[in-house]
Design a protein around this motif. Sequence first.
Motif, PDB file in Angstrom:
ATOM      1  N   ALA A   1       1.033  -1.368  -0.028  1.00  0.00           N
ATOM      2  CA  ALA A   1      -0.137  -0.062   0.007  1.00  0.00           C
ATOM      3  C   ALA A   1       0.851   1.246  -0.225  1.00  0.00           C
ATOM      4  N   LEU A   2       2.080   1.309   0.601  1.00  0.00           N
ATOM      5  CA  LEU A   2       2.729   2.569   0.761  1.00  0.00           C
ATOM      6  C   LEU A   2       3.668   2.662  -0.624  1.00  0.00           C
ATOM      7  N   VAL A   3       3.860   1.362  -1.318  1.00  0.00           N
ATOM      8  CA  VAL A   3       4.439   1.623  -2.409  1.00  0.00           C
ATOM      9  C   VAL A   3       3.379   2.269  -3.792  1.00  0.00           C
ATOM     10  N   ALA A   4       2.235   1.682  -3.542  1.00  0.00           N
ATOM     11  CA  ALA A   4       1.045   2.161  -4.301  1.00  0.00           C
ATOM     12  C   ALA A   4       0.923   3.700  -4.260  1.00  0.00           C
TER      13      ALA A   4
ATOM     14  N   LEU B  34       1.424   9.428  -6.047  1.00  0.00           N
ATOM     15  CA  LEU B  34       1.796  10.537  -5.615  1.00  0.00           C
ATOM     16  C   LEU B  34       3.296  10.890  -6.819  1.00  0.00           C
ATOM     17  N   LEU B  35       4.076  10.527  -7.100  1.00  0.00           N
ATOM     18  CA  LEU B  35       5.023  10.411  -8.290  1.00  0.00           C
ATOM     19  C   LEU B  35       4.482  10.762  -9.595  1.00  0.00           C
ATOM     20  N   ALA B  36       3.466   9.957  -9.715  1.00  0.00           N
ATOM     21  CA  ALA B  36       2.829   9.884 -11.202  1.00  0.00           C
ATOM     22  C   ALA B  36       2.024  11.153 -11.234  1.00  0.00           C
ATOM     23  N   ALA B  37       1.361  11.690 -10.254  1.00  0.00           N
ATOM     24  CA  ALA B  37       0.628  12.705 -10.199  1.00  0.00           C
ATOM     25  C   ALA B  37       1.660  14.169 -10.322  1.00  0.00           C
TER      26      ALA B  37
END
Length: 50
Positions: A18-21, A26-29
């Motif tokens: 879940a943390l990785v997701a 966030l990085l993709a946004a």
Amino acid sequence: MLERTRTAERYARGFTAALVAVATLLLAANAGPARAGTPDPAPQAVADSR
């Protein structure tokens, strides 16, 4: 044969996933296209005064 995993280990793996997701989302946004610079003003037509 598959070993049975502990409940705590399964929760830890799920929490890590879940943390990785969330980090990936966030990085993709934040990886959107860069803002364009200020556009150069269009050249103005000059009237011929002849």
